[in-house]
Design an enzyme around this catalytic site. Structure first.
Site, mmCIF file in Angstrom:
data_model
loop_
_atom_site.group_PDB
_atom_site.id
_atom_site.type_symbol
_atom_site.label_atom_id
_atom_site.label_comp_id
_atom_site.label_asym_id
_atom_site.label_seq_id
_atom_site.Cartn_x
_atom_site.Cartn_y
_atom_site.Cartn_z
ATOM 1 N N GLY A 169 1.966 -9.262 -3.847
ATOM 2 C CA GLY A 169 1.922 -7.870 -3.435
ATOM 3 C C GLY A 169 0.853 -7.630 -2.390
ATOM 4 N N ASP B 232 5.048 -12.482 -9.344
ATOM 5 C CA ASP B 232 4.861 -13.546 -8.356
ATOM 6 C C ASP B 232 5.415 -14.868 -8.871
ATOM 7 O OD1 ASP B 232 3.585 -11.708 -6.756
ATOM 8 O OD2 ASP B 232 1.564 -12.373 -7.255
ATOM 9 N N HIS C 278 -5.040 -4.863 -9.982
ATOM 10 C CA HIS C 278 -3.979 -3.846 -9.917
ATOM 11 C C HIS C 278 -4.314 -2.669 -10.830
ATOM 12 C CE1 HIS C 278 -1.756 -7.778 -9.202
ATOM 13 N NE2 HIS C 278 -1.686 -7.143 -8.045
ATOM 14 N N GLY D 196 -37.131 18.819 10.606
ATOM 15 C CA GLY D 196 -38.308 18.206 11.203
ATOM 16 C C GLY D 196 -39.307 19.224 11.680
#
Length: 601
Positions: A52, A108, A222, A588
């Site tokens: 993926g 897978d 995941h 500042g």
């Protein structure tokens, strides 16, 4: 949940097209979401990987000379289908054979495995030339939990790619490439840490979140749940100790997948992987702590790799992988061979810098080469008329700045980057510490001003620190000049201060383009200096009321910055209408006002 894209449906294709622009040596099969080496050397074993998308640079970012031959990409967090993988096997067909390497995720394994078997069925003559390697390196999944499915595949997979790919590039046989890939896969252990879950583009809001004080150990790539949650988030040193226990503790039978021996016998490759959303600043700090923790356990580190190897989209977190190197046992590859394969150059955008040498136990510290770098400044001490008053004025100004920090910080969170109050607080605290240690003394005004300039440079830093340091350095120079030119000067006079202040402002102007009105600290500073009289001689008597009137001018200038358009400084990058709407003074400038009021002039 925010993403920068055209639309979620085209994201993977757009990304792969961009990768081919980065690496023109690749070709792109758009329909099948495959990137592969264009001019493949068919005399060498090919490596195919994939899975993926959303884990970039894995897997496509490692395609190129010296690592992978092709990568097959699915949609985000979804495996490609078997027909895509079969197309990739056809694209890389060669004389020696192909090794398929996948992470241990069900989709897978099934789809790449199915493609391998279908290819073998339709190409019987090549059936034995396609090998299959599954990498499962996640120690968060214990033996009982992963009894059937096994460990998940994480960033250790990238080391399998690199070692097997480098050996294939050298021209090794199919069996040798396959065997070294299998050996590497058996020697990697990884654990991940997440501060939050990631979000998949195009999907709804995630259903679970980690609290602001919570961290999750063992989270999958995941968004799978982790091994445990910790709250509050422990210091990195404590966290790293827990992670190493999970990786190497042989007494934990659930997770002792890799055979660490202990007793100073182990050598490793250390891989620190950014899961996608952690800063490089933090990641390098994690490298330091992990290296230190390993050395304390007697584990020798032969190589350190750091960067994004296998991400989980934008997950804020990291994973740590240890590759246990050969110890000289039977059927093990040689240690120099493994290190050389990691060190072999590659032309892929995904593989990170490697030093090709072990890291030093401690960073090499620079040593001053010039005697002048350690010389102390020399000057003739020049006291204040009343040394105790000089010190009490400084203390008063510093305490006023420290008290005003929250107010100045709130101003700067709107008109700047939010750090002005903290910067001034740091400088004021350091000045008070120097007074306490007698580094600042009413008996030596010039030396005290030089010390304040040094504090501004070292403790404050940034733009404000540089401006303050230049200002006080110039002031010290001018006081010394007046001291040198004055006859019989025994103490700092009001006339000397006025002359020094006016000339210091001129010197400051050579380093900043800010001129009043500019909505910067220059506005009240210049108003104060310009309100001081122009003296004809340094011996002129100064009316005490002069100082009070000058401070009033400075306060007015600081207040007026609420209405000014920013022309320089931090506020120049803030949308103008917001500044006018909020009526926030320049932080500042407000700091200068606080200092001058605090001095009690």
């Amino acid at each position: 949940m925010k993403h920068i894209l055209n639309n979620p449906e085209s994201l993977v294709v757009d990304s792969l097209a961009g990768l081919c622009a980065v690496n023109p040596a690749l070709s792109f099969d758009k329909d099948n979401k495959i990137v592969h080496v264009t001019n493949q050397d068919h005399s060498k074993v090919a490596l195919v990987c994939g899975g993926g998308s959303g884990h970039e640079p894995s897997h496509s970012g490692f395609v190129g000379q010296g690592i992978l031959t092709a990568a097959v990409c699915g949609n985000v967090f979804a495996s490609p289908n078997a027909s895509q993988v079969r197309r990739a096997i056809d694209l890389v067909h060669n004389d020696k054979g192909t090794v398929i390497i996948v992470k241990n995720y069900t989709g897978d394994v099934l789809n790449f495995g199915l493609a391998k078997e279908q290819y073998a069925a339709s190409h019987a003559q090549f059936a034995d030339r396609v090998k299959f390697v599954i990498v499962g390196d996640d120690v968060a999944v214990g033996r009982s939990q992963g009894n059937i499915v096994g460990r998940r595949g994480l960033a250790g997979t990238c080391l399998v790619y690199k070692i097997a790919g480098a050996l294939a590039h050298r021209g090794a046989s199919l069996e040798d490439v396959y065997n070294i890939a299998q050996w590497t896969a058996s020697r990697v252990a990884t654990i991940g840490v997440g501060l939050e879950h990631c979000h998949v583009p195009g999907t709804g809001a995630p259903s679970s979140h980690l609290s602001t004080s919570e961290i999750e150990i063992g989270m999958g790539i995941h968004n799978e749940p982790g091994h445990q949650h910790l709250s509050p988030i422990p210091p990195l040193s404590q966290l790293m100790s827990q992670l190493l226990d999970l990786l190497i503790n042989q007494d934990d039978k659930e997770r002792a997948f890799v055979p660490f021996q202990g007793s100073g016998k182990d050598k490793v490759v250390l891989l620190l992987n950014n899961l996608g959303g952690i800063s490089e600043l933090e990641l390098s700090g994690i490298v330091t702590e992990s290296k230190s923790a390993l050395l304390k356990r007697g584990i020798a580190i032969e190589r350190v790799l750091s960067g994004s190897f296998m991400t989980s989209l934008n997950m804020p977190g990291f994973s740590i992988t240890l590759l246990l190197l050969p110890t000289g046992g039977t059927n093990e590859p040689d240690l120099p061979l493994i290190l050389s394969l990691i060190d072999d150059p590659s032309s892929t955008p995904g593989w990170k810098f490697s030093s090709r040498v072990p890291p030093p136990a401690e960073p090499t510290l620079s040593i001053p080469t010039s005697a002048t770098s350690t010389q102390k400044p020399t000057h003739t001490p020049l006291p204040a008329p009343t040394p105790s008053t000089f010190l009490s004025s400084l203390e008063s100004a510093c305490k006023a700045l420290i008290a005003a920090e929250p107010q100045i910080t709130s101003f700067d969170s709107i008109a700047g980057d939010g750090d002005c109050g903290l910067t001034l607080h740091a400088g004021a605290s350091a000045v008070l510490a120097s007074i306490k240690s007698s580094q600042i003394s009413g008996q030596d005004v010039v030396g005290s001003v030089i010390q304040i300039a040094s504090i501004a440079e070292e403790k404050m830093g940034g733009t404000s620190g540089a401006l303050y340091s230049i200002w006080f350095s110039a002031l010290a120079q001018e006081l010394q000049r007046s001291q040198a030119t004055g006859k019989g000067v025994k103490e700092v006079t009001g006339a000397m201060w006025i002359d020094a202040l006016k000339n210091a402002l001129k010197k400051l102007y050579t380093y900043t383009k800010a001129r009043p009105p500019s909505r910067t600290l220059v506005d009240p500073l210049a108003a104060f200096v310009d309100a001081l009289p122009d003296l004809k001689t340094e011996s002129d008597v100064v009316d005490p009321g002069v100082w009070g009137k000058a401070v009033e001018r400075a306060k007015e200038a600081a207040e007026k910055t609420r209405e000014l358009e920013a022309k320089a400084g931090r506020s120049a990058y803030v949308e103008g209408s917001r500044l006018k709407e909020e009526q926030v003074p320049d932080p500042g400038a407000w700091g200068v006002k606080i200092v001058l009021e605090g001095l009690g002039l």
